[in-house]
Enzyme design. Sequence first.
Site, PDB file in Angstrom:
ATOM      1  N   TYR A 127     -77.714 -40.208  25.269  1.00 35.97           N
ATOM      2  CA  TYR A 127     -78.821 -39.582  24.549  1.00 35.97           C
ATOM      3  C   TYR A 127     -78.395 -39.237  23.132  1.00 35.97           C
ATOM      4  O   TYR A 127     -77.242 -38.855  22.897  1.00 35.97           O
ATOM      5  CB  TYR A 127     -79.236 -38.276  25.230  1.00 35.97           C
ATOM      6  CG  TYR A 127     -80.037 -38.436  26.488  1.00 35.97           C
ATOM      7  CD1 TYR A 127     -81.428 -38.438  26.451  1.00 35.97           C
ATOM      8  CD2 TYR A 127     -79.417 -38.574  27.719  1.00 35.97           C
ATOM      9  CE1 TYR A 127     -82.169 -38.563  27.612  1.00 35.97           C
ATOM     10  CE2 TYR A 127     -80.152 -38.696  28.889  1.00 35.97           C
ATOM     11  CZ  TYR A 127     -81.534 -38.688  28.834  1.00 35.97           C
ATOM     12  OH  TYR A 127     -82.258 -38.805  29.978  1.00 35.97           O
ATOM     13  N   TYR A 166     -76.529 -42.510  33.599  1.00 33.41           N
ATOM     14  CA  TYR A 166     -75.481 -41.760  32.919  1.00 33.41           C
ATOM     15  C   TYR A 166     -74.894 -40.681  33.831  1.00 33.41           C
ATOM     16  O   TYR A 166     -75.552 -40.204  34.745  1.00 33.41           O
ATOM     17  CB  TYR A 166     -75.984 -41.155  31.606  1.00 33.41           C
ATOM     18  CG  TYR A 166     -77.075 -40.134  31.754  1.00 33.41           C
ATOM     19  CD1 TYR A 166     -76.792 -38.794  32.004  1.00 33.41           C
ATOM     20  CD2 TYR A 166     -78.409 -40.513  31.620  1.00 33.41           C
ATOM     21  CE1 TYR A 166     -77.796 -37.867  32.132  1.00 33.41           C
ATOM     22  CE2 TYR A 166     -79.424 -39.588  31.754  1.00 33.41           C
ATOM     23  CZ  TYR A 166     -79.112 -38.268  32.017  1.00 33.41           C
ATOM     24  OH  TYR A 166     -80.120 -37.361  32.159  1.00 33.41           O
ATOM     25  N   ARG A 176     -76.963 -40.072  37.151  1.00 30.53           N
ATOM     26  CA  ARG A 176     -78.421 -40.093  37.230  1.00 30.53           C
ATOM     27  C   ARG A 176     -78.914 -41.529  37.256  1.00 30.53           C
ATOM     28  O   ARG A 176     -78.461 -42.359  36.467  1.00 30.53           O
ATOM     29  CB  ARG A 176     -79.067 -39.430  35.995  1.00 30.53           C
ATOM     30  CG  ARG A 176     -78.829 -37.971  35.745  1.00 30.53           C
ATOM     31  CD  ARG A 176     -79.524 -37.016  36.688  1.00 30.53           C
ATOM     32  NE  ARG A 176     -80.682 -37.462  37.431  1.00 30.53           N
ATOM     33  CZ  ARG A 176     -81.937 -37.422  37.012  1.00 30.53           C
ATOM     34  NH1 ARG A 176     -82.244 -36.971  35.826  1.00 30.53           N
ATOM     35  NH2 ARG A 176     -82.927 -37.825  37.798  1.00 30.53           N
ATOM     36  N   HIS A 179     -83.763 -43.519  33.905  1.00 27.13           N
ATOM     37  CA  HIS A 179     -85.106 -42.942  33.915  1.00 27.13           C
ATOM     38  C   HIS A 179     -85.599 -42.721  32.500  1.00 27.13           C
ATOM     39  O   HIS A 179     -84.816 -42.661  31.548  1.00 27.13           O
ATOM     40  CB  HIS A 179     -85.115 -41.608  34.681  1.00 27.13           C
ATOM     41  CG  HIS A 179     -84.203 -40.583  34.086  1.00 27.13           C
ATOM     42  ND1 HIS A 179     -82.872 -40.492  34.415  1.00 27.13           N
ATOM     43  CD2 HIS A 179     -84.409 -39.621  33.152  1.00 27.13           C
ATOM     44  CE1 HIS A 179     -82.303 -39.533  33.728  1.00 27.13           C
ATOM     45  NE2 HIS A 179     -83.211 -38.975  32.935  1.00 27.13           N
ATOM     46  N   HIS A 181     -88.023 -39.871  30.553  1.00 32.43           N
ATOM     47  CA  HIS A 181     -88.726 -38.588  30.674  1.00 32.43           C
ATOM     48  C   HIS A 181     -90.144 -38.747  30.124  1.00 32.43           C
ATOM     49  O   HIS A 181     -90.339 -39.333  29.049  1.00 32.43           O
ATOM     50  CB  HIS A 181     -88.013 -37.510  29.868  1.00 32.43           C
ATOM     51  CG  HIS A 181     -86.651 -37.170  30.392  1.00 32.43           C
ATOM     52  ND1 HIS A 181     -86.431 -36.179  31.306  1.00 32.43           N
ATOM     53  CD2 HIS A 181     -85.436 -37.705  30.128  1.00 32.43           C
ATOM     54  CE1 HIS A 181     -85.145 -36.093  31.587  1.00 32.43           C
ATOM     55  NE2 HIS A 181     -84.507 -37.014  30.879  1.00 32.43           N
TER      56      HIS A 181
END
Lengths: 260, 183
Positions: A127, A166, A176, A179, A181
């Site tokens: 991110y 990640y 995780r 995905h 958000h």
Amino acid sequence: MSSSPAPALGLEPQSAISAEIVAIEADSQHAGAEENQPRLDYPPYRSSRLRHPHRAPRTVDPETIELWAPCFGARDVDPLDADLTIGHAGEPIGERIIVAGRITDSAGRPVRGQLVEIWQANAAGRYVHLRDQHPAPLDPNFTGAGRCLTDGDGQYRFQTIKPGPYPWRNHRNAWRPAHIHFSLFGTEFSQRLVTQMYFPGDPLFRLDPIFQSITDAKARERLVAAYDHDLTSHEWATGYRWDIVLGGGRRTPLNTEETP
Amino acid sequence: MTTPTPGQTVGPFFHYGLAYAGDNDLVPPGSTGAVELSGRVLDGAGNGLQDALVEIWQAGPDGRPPRQQGSLRRDGWTFTGFGRTATSRDGRYVFSTLLPGPTRPGSASFIAVTVFARGLLDRLFTRAYLPDDAAALDGDPLLSTLPAERRRTLIATRGERGYVFDIRLQGADETVFLDFAAR
């Protein structure tokens, strides 16, 4: 930056988390109640321990303001905001994808002209955020945030890059599933939803306490997009379709254009 | 009826996706009629959440739900009724806004509040009632059904520049969170 795996001192193994996940789902099935939302009290997600209310929510009749939602429009959102692959000097690295779908209320009525916001990791699972310390590369050509308004039929559409999975520190070797958000508004305050869209067939699903906090397998499936070859475009991008239902929305469609 | 899509936590990395310039200033701070709504989001140990997101949605001084665009691109003149802010390191949030008027004559004025956070698997709804009209608060259909110690969690207190409303996610003083039934 390190070139070797991080130490995992003091973190519990995946097996401990997985055993809790399995036990909670078995209890839920045994109880037989349909659970369509995540449990707020879900111990396998360790950060939830001090952050979930102990008391059940109080059911109320919505007051005037709660029967309306904020109004967003062309003044708020540039059509280019829906393309996460542009706005930088070069092309982002990764698998270019289209993510599209339709947003409706529980009665199947389209949510029209409403704001959809997304944010995500890049193809390497990183991110653009100061607190993300995962030693995977940042992509100078990818930020990973986008917005759009739904059209007159409730449809939304983004062009982006498929995010990578990640690691995080819920437990040792915690990863995780990939995905995106999503943040959504309906026609009423009570329809406000923040959630995550997943990709089909991810092997990390059963290991992930955030996904598994929804104890019903059918309900979890509602967060998984479907590969859609009709959305896929020739020599350009693969397509994923994900439709969203916002609960609530009891005002009749005739009222939605009224002034309060 | 179709089953609603489940929620998921906002996670720790929402800032660059959801924050925007002027998100917490529904009106410019210090402008005519501006009041501050501030507080802290606290966990079950009484610690502030440094990674929570608070949204508010409210009527204007006329008591009517605003129908104006422009929440994401503030022009300093248009009151849209919507604000959003990430908490700071100590869990604090601050909005600059206008006082909502009662939506019906004599009804209690409140600001609708939504809370998101890492570690919180779905959003929470609550209300920040204004403390000034005691008769209206006594007659409120929600507040009047709550015992005094629960009711207190929903009523903002007067602060230096406006109102203070702390949100306690868990514990003895846990805020009353709301469910609007249809979900």
